[in-house]
Design an enzyme around this catalytic site. Structure first.
Site, PDB file in Angstrom:
ATOM      1  N   GLU A 112       0.830  -1.198   0.000  1.00 53.89           N
ATOM      2  CA  GLU A 112       0.000   0.000   0.000  1.00 53.89           C
ATOM      3  C   GLU A 112       0.864   1.247   0.000  1.00 53.89           C
ATOM      4  O   GLU A 112       1.953   1.246   0.562  1.00 53.89           O
ATOM      5  CB  GLU A 112      -0.854   0.025   1.278  1.00 53.89           C
ATOM      6  CG  GLU A 112      -1.777  -1.166   1.397  1.00 53.89           C
ATOM      7  CD  GLU A 112      -2.451  -1.243   2.765  1.00 53.89           C
ATOM      8  OE1 GLU A 112      -2.365  -0.264   3.517  1.00 53.89           O
ATOM      9  OE2 GLU A 112      -3.042  -2.290   3.051  1.00 53.89           O
ATOM     10  N   CYS A 125       3.249   8.372   1.682  1.00 58.75           N
ATOM     11  CA  CYS A 125       3.634   7.357   2.653  1.00 58.75           C
ATOM     12  C   CYS A 125       3.859   6.065   1.870  1.00 58.75           C
ATOM     13  O   CYS A 125       2.950   5.593   1.184  1.00 58.75           O
ATOM     14  CB  CYS A 125       2.517   7.182   3.677  1.00 58.75           C
ATOM     15  SG  CYS A 125       2.828   5.871   4.870  1.00 58.75           S
ATOM     16  N   CYS A 132       5.923  -7.570   6.938  1.00 59.16           N
ATOM     17  CA  CYS A 132       6.938  -7.052   7.862  1.00 59.16           C
ATOM     18  C   CYS A 132       7.296  -8.161   8.840  1.00 59.16           C
ATOM     19  O   CYS A 132       6.433  -8.933   9.246  1.00 59.16           O
ATOM     20  CB  CYS A 132       6.387  -5.851   8.623  1.00 59.16           C
ATOM     21  SG  CYS A 132       7.604  -5.035   9.700  1.00 59.16           S
ATOM     22  N   CYS A 136       4.980  -6.376  15.520  1.00 61.34           N
ATOM     23  CA  CYS A 136       4.382  -5.531  16.556  1.00 61.34           C
ATOM     24  C   CYS A 136       2.887  -5.892  16.652  1.00 61.34           C
ATOM     25  O   CYS A 136       2.189  -5.868  15.633  1.00 61.34           O
ATOM     26  CB  CYS A 136       4.578  -4.056  16.224  1.00 61.34           C
ATOM     27  SG  CYS A 136       6.325  -3.613  16.018  1.00 61.34           S
ATOM     28  N   CYS A 139      -0.058  -3.669  15.137  1.00 61.53           N
ATOM     29  CA  CYS A 139       0.069  -3.224  13.737  1.00 61.53           C
ATOM     30  C   CYS A 139      -0.479  -4.286  12.805  1.00 61.53           C
ATOM     31  O   CYS A 139      -0.141  -5.465  12.921  1.00 61.53           O
ATOM     32  CB  CYS A 139       1.541  -2.947  13.433  1.00 61.53           C
ATOM     33  SG  CYS A 139       1.881  -2.647  11.688  1.00 61.53           S
ATOM     34  N   GLY A 187       6.247  -2.495   6.283  1.00 60.37           N
ATOM     35  CA  GLY A 187       7.643  -2.922   6.340  1.00 60.37           C
ATOM     36  C   GLY A 187       8.511  -2.120   7.274  1.00 60.37           C
ATOM     37  O   GLY A 187       8.137  -1.038   7.734  1.00 60.37           O
ATOM     38  N   GLU A 188       9.683  -2.688   7.554  1.00 59.94           N
ATOM     39  CA  GLU A 188      10.681  -2.022   8.380  1.00 59.94           C
ATOM     40  C   GLU A 188      11.803  -1.573   7.436  1.00 59.94           C
ATOM     41  O   GLU A 188      12.596  -2.398   6.971  1.00 59.94           O
ATOM     42  CB  GLU A 188      11.198  -3.000   9.448  1.00 59.94           C
ATOM     43  CG  GLU A 188      12.467  -2.587  10.156  1.00 59.94           C
ATOM     44  CD  GLU A 188      12.451  -1.167  10.717  1.00 59.94           C
ATOM     45  OE1 GLU A 188      11.426  -0.735  11.276  1.00 59.94           O
ATOM     46  OE2 GLU A 188      13.479  -0.475  10.576  1.00 59.94           O
ATOM     47  N   SER A 221      11.285   5.817   9.095  1.00 61.48           N
ATOM     48  CA  SER A 221      10.734   5.439  10.400  1.00 61.48           C
ATOM     49  C   SER A 221      11.162   4.013  10.726  1.00 61.48           C
ATOM     50  O   SER A 221      11.046   3.117   9.903  1.00 61.48           O
ATOM     51  CB  SER A 221       9.205   5.533  10.327  1.00 61.48           C
ATOM     52  OG  SER A 221       8.620   5.175  11.562  1.00 61.48           O
ATOM     53  N   CYS A 375      -1.607   1.228   8.359  1.00 59.69           N
ATOM     54  CA  CYS A 375      -0.863   0.513   7.335  1.00 59.69           C
ATOM     55  C   CYS A 375      -1.180  -0.973   7.386  1.00 59.69           C
ATOM     56  O   CYS A 375      -1.318  -1.563   8.430  1.00 59.69           O
ATOM     57  CB  CYS A 375       0.627   0.744   7.506  1.00 59.69           C
ATOM     58  SG  CYS A 375       1.381  -0.134   8.870  1.00 59.69           S
TER      59      CYS A 375
HETATM   60  N1  SAH Z   1       8.511  -0.321  10.605  1.00 62.01           N
HETATM   61  C1  SAH Z   1       8.545   1.116  10.691  1.00 62.01           C
HETATM   62  C2  SAH Z   1       7.487   1.767   9.823  1.00 62.01           C
HETATM   63  C3  SAH Z   1       6.130   1.261  10.213  1.00 62.01           C
HETATM   64  S1  SAH Z   1       4.674   2.138  10.217  1.00 62.01           S
HETATM   65  C4  SAH Z   1       8.371   1.537  12.130  1.00 62.01           C
HETATM   66  O1  SAH Z   1       7.985   0.716  12.933  1.00 62.01           O
HETATM   67  O2  SAH Z   1       8.644   2.692  12.435  1.00 62.01           O
HETATM   68  C5  SAH Z   1       4.875   3.718  10.881  1.00 62.01           C
HETATM   69  C6  SAH Z   1       4.358   3.925  12.283  1.00 62.01           C
HETATM   70  O3  SAH Z   1       2.989   3.521  12.445  1.00 62.01           O
HETATM   71  C7  SAH Z   1       5.152   3.163  13.333  1.00 62.01           C
HETATM   72  O4  SAH Z   1       5.440   4.042  14.394  1.00 62.01           O
HETATM   73  C8  SAH Z   1       4.178   2.104  13.762  1.00 62.01           C
HETATM   74  O5  SAH Z   1       4.464   1.609  15.043  1.00 62.01           O
HETATM   75  C9  SAH Z   1       2.867   2.835  13.673  1.00 62.01           C
HETATM   76  N2  SAH Z   1       1.677   1.974  13.675  1.00 62.01           N
HETATM   77  C10 SAH Z   1       1.549   0.715  13.239  1.00 62.01           C
HETATM   78  N3  SAH Z   1       0.296   0.257  13.419  1.00 62.01           N
HETATM   79  C11 SAH Z   1      -0.392   1.263  13.981  1.00 62.01           C
HETATM   80  C12 SAH Z   1      -1.746   1.415  14.417  1.00 62.01           C
HETATM   81  N4  SAH Z   1      -2.615   0.426  14.308  1.00 62.01           N
HETATM   82  N5  SAH Z   1      -2.102   2.606  14.951  1.00 62.01           N
HETATM   83  C13 SAH Z   1      -1.216   3.608  15.072  1.00 62.01           C
HETATM   84  N6  SAH Z   1       0.059   3.540  14.689  1.00 62.01           N
HETATM   85  C14 SAH Z   1       0.480   2.372  14.147  1.00 62.01           C
END
Ligand code: SAH
Length: 382
Positions: A112, A125, A132, A136, A139, A187-188, A221, A375
């Protein structure tokens, strides 16, 4: 303070035995393109013409590349501009100012990207991986595991597609340009380091070698892969770093961001501080506010203690705690999980406590909620 590099955990390794995405002009530097075009038996300047079509004119129809002789055109397009992705769905919100696209890649993988238009800027974005490996639990993307890394061109193409839509006036608000890119899609990014750096280079390379964006407008990020953060500081491209902290203490962060079992809070924040010190770029601490989980007043105080313990001895004026700001993200609940957004009163109190300690704090707006803005939700549903 530099530590010896550690080997990265297994989850970061690239899956083996898969076909690679087709090679594309955006995977290559300008010099590599010229060499490749020479290898095809064509004059080197054709590479620059092709780059101008792709990055500056944002052309995707070969028929419009009228400065290229028809025969060469076919060969060049086949060799350097293969189709990388097709849009499966486009969803709009905020009266068209937010546009989310679900892409199918050459091998069926889904990713996406989201375009967000604001009065003063347009942010894309983008995804850096299909799926990923960071797992987490709050997520949506984290739940499905890692499918594969994206190539540099697959990342760049998400931005170029947004730029095309803007240039053609397909986005509400008239024609425009992409000013910001955030690696906050699926993704990371630092687990796909090489391709992401390649993409950052293509985004910042001067036109027509790249999109000519400012590094300041690009945010990477990360969950906090400390050795990779240090490596990023070495690249000499001052992108903005965002660290997804979500908890100031290891006990909770071990659960919310499982890679914390490998790179602890102190190590991740230390690497972020070093990044700020070396690049002179203010780091953003991402903190998704989860009701009853990480949103207590005492945790705000603990976060303030943590962040103000760096920078105090710096002679840099911004060093004190100007090195960092906190971005609170109202949790976007993913279907069927126990995680939900904080009470607005708790959120306000959290902000108040951080600001009382001199830490600039913002609450992120929640664009595109109604189109599964969190995401990975679209790809997961498909
Ligand atoms: N892997 C990277 C990029 C991921 S997404 C990272 O972790 O930074 C970007 C941000 O969105 C991250 O801070 C992630 O923790 C957050 N995120 C993921 N799922 C979420 C959700 N359901 N609600 C709010 N923030 C979320």
């Amino acid at each position: 303070m530099t530590e010896p590099p550690r080997s990265l955990p297994l989850v970061l390794a690239e899956p083996r035995g898969r076909r690679k995405p087709p090679r594309h002009l955006a995977d290559l530097s300008a010099a590599e393109r010229t060499e490749l075009v020479g290898g095809l038996g064509l004059p080197g300047f054709r590479a620059r013409q092709l780059s101008t079509h792709y990055f500056s004119r944002l052309v995707d129809d070969p028929a419009e590349m009228t400065d290229l002789p028809a025969a060469d055109r076919e060969q060049l397009v086949a060799g350097l501009l293969p189709a990388l992705m097709t849009p499966l769905r486009v969803l709009e919100a905020d009266r068209g100012a937010t546009r989310k696209t679900l892409w199918r890649l050459f091998d069926g993988a889904l990713v996406e990207s989201v375009l967000m238009r604001y009065p003063d800027r347009v942010t894309m974005c983008v995804s850096s991986q299909a799926g990923c490996g960071m797992a987490c639990p709050f997520c949506a993307t984290g739940q499905g595991g890692l499918q594969r890394n994206l190539s540099t061109a697959e990342i760049v193409e998400q931005v170029v597609a947004g730029a095309r839509a803007l240039a053609r006036g397909e986005v509400a608000g008239g024609t425009g340009r992409v000013s910001n890119v955030v690696f906050m899609g699926m993704g990371e990014p630092l687990a796909n380091y090489k391709a992401v750096i390649g993409a950052v280079r293509r985004l910042t390379d001067k036109a027509p070698d790249g999109l000519g964006m400012s590094a300041r407008g690009i945010t990477v990020s990360t969950v906090g892969l400390a050795p990779r953060i240090r490596q990023l500081a070495d690249e000499g491209i001052p992108v903005t770093l965002a660290l997804s902290l979500h908890a100031p203490d290891d006990e909770l962060r071990d659960e919310l961001v499982p890679i914390n079992n490998r790179f602890k809070v102190a190590e991740a924040v230390e690497a972020a501080w070093e990044y700020a010190r070396r690049t002179k770029r203010r780091v953003s601490i991402e903190y998704a506010m989860m009701r009853g989980i990480n949103d207590q007043g005492w945790r705000a105080d603990l976060l303030a203690d943590l962040l103000t313990s760096y920078g105090a001895d710096s002679d840099d004026r911004r060093g004190r705690w100007g090195w960092v700001h906190v971005n609170l993200i109202p949790l976007n609940p993913t279907p069927g999980t126990k995680w939900t957004a904080s009470d607005p009163r708790d959120e306000r109190e959290f902000v108040r406590r951080l600001e009382a300690r001199g830490i600039p704090t913002t609450v992120r707006d929640t664009r595109g909620r109604e189109i599964d803005g969190a995401c990975g939700q679209l790809a997961a549903a498909e």
